[in-house]
Design a protein around this motif. Structure first.
Motif, PDB file in Angstrom:
ATOM      1  N   LYS A 115     -14.213 -38.562 -75.917  1.00 53.19           N
ATOM      2  CA  LYS A 115     -12.835 -38.560 -75.934  1.00 53.19           C
ATOM      3  C   LYS A 115     -12.198 -38.988 -75.184  1.00 53.19           C
ATOM      4  O   LYS A 115     -12.313 -40.302 -75.450  1.00 53.19           O
ATOM      5  CB  LYS A 115     -12.034 -36.735 -76.034  1.00 53.19           C
ATOM      6  CG  LYS A 115     -12.953 -35.595 -77.106  1.00 53.19           C
ATOM      7  CD  LYS A 115     -12.438 -34.156 -77.425  1.00 53.19           C
ATOM      8  CE  LYS A 115     -12.341 -33.244 -75.357  1.00 53.19           C
ATOM      9  NZ  LYS A 115     -13.644 -33.194 -74.698  1.00 53.19           N
ATOM     10  N   SER A 116     -12.072 -38.775 -74.201  1.00 51.55           N
ATOM     11  CA  SER A 116     -11.466 -39.787 -73.568  1.00 51.55           C
ATOM     12  C   SER A 116     -12.405 -40.795 -73.291  1.00 51.55           C
ATOM     13  O   SER A 116     -11.573 -42.067 -72.808  1.00 51.55           O
ATOM     14  CB  SER A 116     -11.498 -39.286 -71.392  1.00 51.55           C
ATOM     15  OG  SER A 116     -10.764 -38.106 -71.713  1.00 51.55           O
ATOM     16  N   THR A 117     -13.623 -41.399 -73.272  1.00 46.61           N
ATOM     17  CA  THR A 117     -14.105 -42.535 -73.102  1.00 46.61           C
ATOM     18  C   THR A 117     -13.662 -43.350 -73.983  1.00 46.61           C
ATOM     19  O   THR A 117     -13.384 -44.371 -74.191  1.00 46.61           O
ATOM     20  CB  THR A 117     -15.788 -42.338 -73.432  1.00 46.61           C
ATOM     21  OG1 THR A 117     -16.458 -41.939 -72.103  1.00 46.61           O
ATOM     22  CG2 THR A 117     -16.161 -43.863 -73.303  1.00 46.61           C
ATOM     23  N   LEU A 118     -13.591 -42.640 -75.280  1.00 45.41           N
ATOM     24  CA  LEU A 118     -12.786 -43.612 -76.823  1.00 45.41           C
ATOM     25  C   LEU A 118     -11.427 -43.854 -76.421  1.00 45.41           C
ATOM     26  O   LEU A 118     -10.960 -44.648 -77.062  1.00 45.41           O
ATOM     27  CB  LEU A 118     -13.013 -42.055 -78.213  1.00 45.41           C
ATOM     28  CG  LEU A 118     -12.610 -42.780 -79.379  1.00 45.41           C
ATOM     29  CD1 LEU A 118     -13.841 -44.483 -79.176  1.00 45.41           C
ATOM     30  CD2 LEU A 118     -12.952 -42.063 -80.344  1.00 45.41           C
ATOM     31  N   ILE A 119     -11.116 -42.805 -75.675  1.00 46.10           N
ATOM     32  CA  ILE A 119      -9.222 -43.434 -75.738  1.00 46.10           C
ATOM     33  C   ILE A 119      -9.646 -44.544 -75.055  1.00 46.10           C
ATOM     34  O   ILE A 119      -8.008 -45.129 -74.617  1.00 46.10           O
ATOM     35  CB  ILE A 119      -8.645 -41.763 -75.381  1.00 46.10           C
ATOM     36  CG1 ILE A 119      -8.576 -40.868 -76.236  1.00 46.10           C
ATOM     37  CG2 ILE A 119      -7.538 -42.404 -74.642  1.00 46.10           C
ATOM     38  CD1 ILE A 119      -9.007 -41.508 -77.382  1.00 46.10           C
ATOM     39  N   ARG A 120     -10.222 -44.194 -73.615  1.00 45.99           N
ATOM     40  CA  ARG A 120      -9.917 -45.507 -72.416  1.00 45.99           C
ATOM     41  C   ARG A 120     -10.657 -47.100 -73.329  1.00 45.99           C
ATOM     42  O   ARG A 120      -9.444 -48.315 -72.765  1.00 45.99           O
ATOM     43  CB  ARG A 120     -10.923 -45.475 -71.530  1.00 45.99           C
ATOM     44  CG  ARG A 120     -10.223 -44.035 -70.458  1.00 45.99           C
ATOM     45  CD  ARG A 120     -10.449 -43.845 -69.473  1.00 45.99           C
ATOM     46  NE  ARG A 120     -10.010 -42.406 -69.233  1.00 45.99           N
ATOM     47  CZ  ARG A 120     -11.236 -42.299 -68.209  1.00 45.99           C
ATOM     48  NH1 ARG A 120     -13.005 -41.947 -68.750  1.00 45.99           N
ATOM     49  NH2 ARG A 120     -10.566 -40.841 -67.781  1.00 45.99           N
ATOM     50  N   ILE A 121     -10.918 -47.011 -74.447  1.00 47.87           N
ATOM     51  CA  ILE A 121     -11.021 -47.894 -75.329  1.00 47.87           C
ATOM     52  C   ILE A 121     -10.306 -48.681 -75.820  1.00 47.87           C
ATOM     53  O   ILE A 121      -9.426 -50.038 -76.065  1.00 47.87           O
ATOM     54  CB  ILE A 121     -13.007 -47.908 -75.867  1.00 47.87           C
ATOM     55  CG1 ILE A 121     -14.153 -47.925 -75.535  1.00 47.87           C
ATOM     56  CG2 ILE A 121     -12.887 -49.103 -76.794  1.00 47.87           C
ATOM     57  CD1 ILE A 121     -15.360 -46.991 -75.746  1.00 47.87           C
ATOM     58  N   LEU A 122      -9.475 -47.263 -76.729  1.00 51.48           N
ATOM     59  CA  LEU A 122      -8.794 -47.539 -76.908  1.00 51.48           C
ATOM     60  C   LEU A 122      -7.074 -48.034 -76.672  1.00 51.48           C
ATOM     61  O   LEU A 122      -6.328 -49.050 -76.682  1.00 51.48           O
ATOM     62  CB  LEU A 122      -7.796 -46.397 -78.353  1.00 51.48           C
ATOM     63  CG  LEU A 122      -8.791 -45.898 -79.633  1.00 51.48           C
ATOM     64  CD1 LEU A 122      -8.371 -44.710 -80.092  1.00 51.48           C
ATOM     65  CD2 LEU A 122      -8.911 -47.060 -80.451  1.00 51.48           C
ATOM     66  N   SER A 123      -6.916 -47.941 -75.553  1.00 49.18           N
ATOM     67  CA  SER A 123      -6.313 -48.031 -74.406  1.00 49.18           C
ATOM     68  C   SER A 123      -6.201 -49.244 -73.391  1.00 49.18           C
ATOM     69  O   SER A 123      -5.343 -49.588 -72.325  1.00 49.18           O
ATOM     70  CB  SER A 123      -5.530 -46.735 -73.837  1.00 49.18           C
ATOM     71  OG  SER A 123      -6.010 -46.137 -73.191  1.00 49.18           O
TER      72      SER A 123
END
Ligand SMILES: Nc1ncnc2c1ncn2[C@@H]1O[C@H](COP(=O)(O)OP(=O)(O)O)[C@@H](O)[C@H]1O
Ligand SMILES: [Mg+2]
Length: 278
Positions: free
Chosen positions: A59-67
């Protein structure tokens, strides 16, 4: 809990047909380790999209990509139909992707309005004098926070004296005021007591009621996701193991997917085995 029985405010306008965020077959490798193995999901304006999954799901990895903190190893990211190549968190913010992290990036020693405008202060008079327009900042901070539900009267209150729910509301109102069309909330309820959790869920519903903002709500709380989400994506070990709207998913599906796709019977058997000393 019966999902259908929860009254959800009607969306403003027709349901949006074009996703504001499209994640297409995104992969992320850390050395030989693949944290995301081809994740796809669509996020629509006016909707709350719950991103669920156990620790280590990605989850956090995906969010770090989106942000804009990480670049994906493969796959595409589209914002409002156009491919995005974020080189920094600033690129993501400028594209309208606002992320509210667990630490909220607030300074407890400063006032509500100073935190609201941190780094983007309004000035009065000639610019080179740098005289802060405190009245204007106070007025805007208070109004923006009240719109999404913070019961606040003094914009000069120190953030350190606010409740956890009020701090979340401040961070969310700030992101929206500075142009977020997509609001990413990383576990906004996880560090709070029950009453404060409810405040944050109410804030999410008020933002949703505007109809124009997409919310990605990361949580591992199944009940919270059911209370506010329109759409669900379940991650497990870097893969999407289930997704759908609240109409698509029955309560049991959500419970099973929360458990990482394991059937509840499998879990019961494992617990039984453990109880027998296996
Ligand atoms: N910077 C990193 N370097 C190496 N491995 C990482 C890094 N960030 C995350 N991981 C690994 O990727 C996997 C997914 O982590 P994460 O995205 O934080 O999951 P979640 O937020 O769902 O708990 C975990 O196994 C984690 O150890
Ligand atoms: Mg995480």
């Amino acid at each position: 809990m019966n999902l259908q029985s929860i009254p959800v405010a009607e969306k403003a306008g027709a349901a949006a047909s074009r996703p504001i965020i499209r994640v297409e077959a995104v992969e992320k490798a850390f050395g030989a380790f693949r944290a995301l193995k081809g994740v796809s999901l669509d996020v629509y304006p006016g909707e709350v999209h719950a991103l669920l999954g156990d620790n280590g799901a990605g989850k956090s990895t995906l969010i770090r990509i989106l942000s804009g903190f990480f670049r994906q190893t493969a796959g595409r990211l589209l914002v409002d139909g156009r491919e995005a190549h974020f080189r920094s968190p600033r690129d993501a913010t400028e594209a309208g992707v606002g992320t509210v992290y667990q630490d909220l990036a607030l300074n407890p020693l400063l006032t509500v309005s100073r935190n609201f405008f941190m780094g983007r202060e309004l000035t009065v008079g000639p610019e080179f004098l740098g005289i802060l327009d405190m009245e204007q900042m106070d007025r805007i901070a208070l109004a923006e926070m009240r719109k999404i539900g913070a019961n606040l009267t003094d914009p000069r209150q120190k953030v350190g004296t606010m409740s956890g729910g009020q701090r979340q509301t401040l961070a969310i109102a700030r992101a929206i005021y500075f142009g977020a069309k997509v609001l990413i909330l990383d576990e906004p309820t996880s560090a709070l007591g029950q009453k404060q959790q409810l405040e944050v869920l109410k804030t999410i519903m008020r933002v949703r009621a505007r109809g124009d903002i997409a919310i990605i709500f990361i949580t591992h709380n199944e009940i919270h996701s059911k209370l506010v989400a329109d759409r669900f994506t379940f991650l497990s070990l870097g893969e999407v193991i289930g997704s759908g709207t609240r109409e698509d998913l029955e309560g049991e599906d959500i419970r099973r997917l929360m458990a990482g796709g394991a059937e509840i019977n499998d879990l019961a058997r494992e617990l039984q085995a453990a109880a027998l000393g296996a």
